[in-house]
Design an enzyme around this catalytic site. Structure first.
Site, mmCIF file in Angstrom:
data_model
loop_
_atom_site.group_PDB
_atom_site.id
_atom_site.type_symbol
_atom_site.label_atom_id
_atom_site.label_comp_id
_atom_site.label_asym_id
_atom_site.label_seq_id
_atom_site.Cartn_x
_atom_site.Cartn_y
_atom_site.Cartn_z
ATOM 1 C CD GLU B 55 -1.742 -2.400 1.610
ATOM 2 O OE1 GLU B 55 -0.545 -2.655 1.876
ATOM 3 O OE2 GLU B 55 -2.656 -3.229 1.789
ATOM 4 C CG PHE B 117 -9.771 -9.338 11.940
ATOM 5 C CD1 PHE B 117 -8.502 -9.758 12.337
ATOM 6 C CD2 PHE B 117 -10.096 -9.419 10.590
ATOM 7 C CE1 PHE B 117 -7.595 -10.250 11.412
ATOM 8 C CE2 PHE B 117 -9.188 -9.915 9.660
ATOM 9 C CZ PHE B 117 -7.942 -10.330 10.080
ATOM 10 C CD GLN B 118 -7.406 -7.254 8.189
ATOM 11 O OE1 GLN B 118 -8.315 -7.043 7.394
ATOM 12 N NE2 GLN B 118 -6.247 -7.787 7.821
ATOM 13 C CE LYS B 167 -17.428 -6.415 5.020
ATOM 14 N NZ LYS B 167 -16.604 -7.603 5.249
ATOM 15 C CG MET B 476 22.721 12.112 1.959
ATOM 16 S SD MET B 476 23.882 13.280 1.221
ATOM 17 C CE MET B 476 22.904 13.919 -0.134
#
Ligand SMILES: Cc1ncc(C[n+]2csc(CCOP(=O)(O)OP(=O)(O)O)c2C)c(N)n1
Ligand SMILES: [Mg+2]
Lengths: 176, 572
Positions: B55, B117-118, B167, B476
């Site tokens: 993502e 959940f999640q 949802k 760097m």
């Protein structure tokens, strides 16, 4: 120096949080903060007391303005205003001190709102200096608990005096 | 107009809103909380969903797309880990003012707060790194919220907006009603500069002997490059640009001084130090530009044009602030100037500085160097490619040696400095831009932070040219260790752990080369530039110990600039 900032914000989920998050994300400190609905139920007024040099305060006002949920921000510090805080204070008493405490409460135009056989609870409102003074005077009696509401403030309305048919606008006075 | 309102599910409303916003691409990844949306997506053909591999990649793709086009980039991810994986990209977009809208799935409203959940409080997490965010609590708010999200992301100073979609909201049904216009009483993004201030600025320009235009990304975002060009050319004003400003003014124009700041050119920084009038256009006086604030442009009267009032007087106190859209302010400013300033001496001085310390590197030892590759690329593409860079030395060398001639052709992570940005961002660009070569110039370190997106690039046969400037080091950081940390090369040497990048590319069916000799550079670059059937990757094995010069050490004054590595002989 302490500044009083009055913010009109959307009265909706998360708006208060956004303001507080901005203060913590930018490292500004909040002395006190209060929030409540206004005459328009879709708008809340937050009164924030914060500390900083003028430059910092200027940034705070701009950062507050930048938030989508804020509608109007005013730094009331140098404006004529009425400011009030509510103090609930619970003080211990013994034989003989009870009436003294009640006297003090009256001097501050407060109310006794609760009592049991050890403590008195007083309710006092006023500008923050008055609240500080009350706490100071009550200190020797043994303060058990303190709750302060944080400041609320409103800008004073302009004083309009009618004088021989003409209207003269005076600067609002510092009435208490 | 359709007066009868239609009942629709949240998922249908979602797509109808995207259609009306003209969304062409969604960069996304499915999961439980957004299954209903993906169910609809299966049959949708007015936009294309690009399946990413992580993502974070989706957010950088959306950024690349947005930076290249000026349009809003769109991301769709599931709740919990899907949402938290977008956080770096959102922060990146916030720092560089990139318009993206990130739709995150969320657990059903009745489970919010239950550690379901999640579940992750993505609105709480992203509050300080978004321009605004929304949790949609009822399907009746969905259409308006989406409209507001696009409006907020793309207007004023652009930025990322998160829309959290529980949802049950997606599954519920309501009457669809898309507002034509958005009125947000707390948000008035259109600002015109104060006329008196603009007049005053014009007077200051006329009077000044040593003016300097200091140009930031705001000029590109506002679409004001033409206005800038006219203002600069008509008055013969020198132009220096920030990292995000590169491309706002043609880099090959003699009036361009290149980049200023920490790795800016000697002459640009000298010009800042000695100018008597500094006109900041859509820039924000970032610490990488100013160095030590107390010594920054002390001789200059400072004008600051920006659309975001919070940028003004934040780092540097200016003499004349102008809050407004920089494109319009520049046009009005140019119109107000009736007498051109006399800058002949000033230009002589600037040219002298340029001769005193040009940008240079030494190829006499016959070893391959990044600067050489980048200069070659700049020549071969005539400064007309889209160049996407990662973060590190290679990024600064591109900023120094690639001559950007057009706006929206230099795409990099500036404010946040996010390693892993280049590959996914160049993928996002490739969906938007079809008529220019897209170069992804990345480090061996940063490339490995999002290399999973090779799969996305390969699957869509995107003709991106991935050039890894492979110095086998976190270059760097190595440079800072050498200069400022007692040469303790602590955990920056990748030579024993880097993969074989050619084999890696081949595993994705991507054409790849490794180049170590100078003589191979040009033919390989030419081949890469003419290959358009899909991605191509080149692993350039460059010297390990090169450093980016000049460098102004962090927090030091610009005048403390280090020009080159001290030769041991000079030190004796
Ligand atoms: C996500 C992230 N982690 C760490 C850093 C700190 N950092 C800045 S530059 C750099 C080295 C980059 O190495 P490489 O990608 O090989 O590029 P080079 O400098 O060698 O060109 C690091 C570790 C960062 N910018 N971003
Ligand atoms: Mg490297």
């Amino acid at each position: 120096m302490l500044h009083v900032i009055s913010a009109l914000v959307e009265n909706k989920f998360g708006a208060f949080n956004r303001v507080v998050t901005m203060f913590s994300a930018k490292g500004y400190n909040i002395h006190s903060i209060s929030i409540g609905e206004t005459e328009d139920p879709t708008i809340s007024r937050m009164t924030i007391v914060t500390e900083g040099e003028d430059k910092v305060i200027e940034q705070i006002v701009k950062q507050l303005n930048r938030l989508i949920d804020t509608i109007k921000i005013v730094d009331l510090t140098y404006q004529p205003k009425v400011q009030r805080e509510l103090l609930l204070i619970s003080v211990g008493y013994q034989k003989g001190t009870r009436s003294e405490i009640i006297d003090i409460c009256e001097i501050f135009r407060g109310n006794v709102v609760d009592i049991n056989n050890k403590t008195l609870m007083l309710e006092i409102t006023g500008p923050p200096e008055k609240i500080d003074a009350a706490i100071n005077v009550l200190e020797p009696y043994g303060i058990k608990e303190i709750a302060r509401s944080g400041l609320v403030a409103l800008r004073r309305g302009e004083q309009i005096r009618k004088n021989k048919g003409e209207t003269e606008t005076n600067k609002p006075g510092e009435l208490k | 107009m359709n007066s009868r309102k239609k009942s629709m599910t949240g998922a249908d409303i979602f797509f109808e809103c995207l259609r009306r916003e003209g969304v062409e691409y969604i960069f996304g990844y499915p999961g439980g909380a957004v299954l209903k949306i993906y169910e609809k997506l299966y049959d949708i053909d007015f936009l294309k969903h690009i399946l990413v591999r992580h993502e974070q990649g989706a957010t950088h793709m959306a950024e690349g797309y947005a930076k290249a086009t000026g349009k809003v980039g769109v991301v769709l991810v599931t709740s919990g880990p899907g949402a938290t994986n977008t956080v770096t990209g959102i922060a990146d977009a916030y720092m560089d003012s990139v318009p993206i809208v990130v739709f995150t799935g969320q657990v059903p409203t009745h489970l919010i707060g239950n550690d379901a959940f999640q579940e992750a409080d993505i609105c709480g997490i992203t509050r300080p790194i978004t321009k605004h965010n929304f949790l949609v609590r009822d399907v009746s708010e969905l259409a308006t919220t989406i409209k507001q999200a696009f409006y907020i992301a793309s207007t004023g100073r652009p930025g990322p907006v998160v829309v959290d979609l529980p949802k049950n909201v997606i599954n519920s049904i309501t009457e669809f009603d898309y507002p034509d216009k958005i009125e947000l009483r707390g948000y008035k993004p259109r600002v015109h500069g104060n006329q008196n201030q603009i007049k005053k600025a014009a007077m200051m320009i006329q009077k000044s002997k040593r003016p300097l235009l200091y140009v930031g990304g705001g000029v590109i975002m506002s679409g004001g490059h033409r206005e800038l060009y006219l203002l600069a050319k008509e008055n013969n004003l020198p132009v220096t640009m920030t990292l995000q400003g590169l491309g706002a003014f043609p880099g090959s124009d003699p009036q361009s001084l290149g980049m200023l700041g920490m790795h800016g050119t000697y002459w640009a920084n000298q010009a800042v130090n000695n100018c008597d009038l500094l006109i900041s256009l859509g820039a924000r006086f970032d610490d990488r530009v100013t160095g030590k604030i107390e010594t920054f442009a002390t001789k200059a009267y400072k004008i600051h044009v920006d659309i975001d009032p919070t940028c003004i007087d934040k780092n540097v106190i200016v003499d004349l602030p102008i809050v407004g859209d920089v494109k319009h302010v520049m046009a009005e400013l140019a119109a107000e100037i009736s007498e051109k300033p006399d800058v002949t001496e000033w230009w002589e001085q600037i040219h002298a500085w340029k001769e005193e310390c040009p940008l240079e590197y030494d190829m006499s030892d016959g070893r391959l160097r990044a600067q050489y590759i980048i200069e070659k690329l700049s020549d071969l593409t005539k400064g007309d490619a889209i160049v996407v860079t990662d973060v590190g030395q290679h990024q600064m060398w591109v900023a120094q040696y690639y001559k950007f001639n057009y706006p929206r052709t230099h795409i990099t992570s500036g404010g946040l400095g996010t390693m892993g940005f280049a590959l996914p961002a160049s993928i996002g660009v490739a969906f938007a831009v079809k008529d220019k070569p897209i170069l992804c110039i990345t480090g061996d370190g940063g490339f490995q932070m999002n290399m999973q997106e090779l799969a996305t690039a390969a699957y869509h046969k995107l003709p991106i040219k991935i050039f890894i400037i492979n110095n086998s080091f976190l270059g760097m950081v190595r440079q800072w260790q050498e200069l400022f940390h007692a040469e303790k090369y602590s955990f920056t040497d990748l030579s024993d752990s880097n993969p074989d990048f050619v084999k890696l590319a081949e595993a994705f069916d991507i054409k790849a080369y490794s180049v170590s000799n100078i003589s191979d550079v040009e033919p390989v670059l030419k081949e890469a530039l003419s290959y358009n059937e899909g991605p191509i990757l080149v692993d350039f094995r460059v010297v390990k110990e090169d450093m980016v010069f000049p460098i102004v050490p962090a927090g030091a004054s610009i005048s403390d600039m280090i020009i080159r590595r001290l030769d041991p002989k000079e030190m004796m």
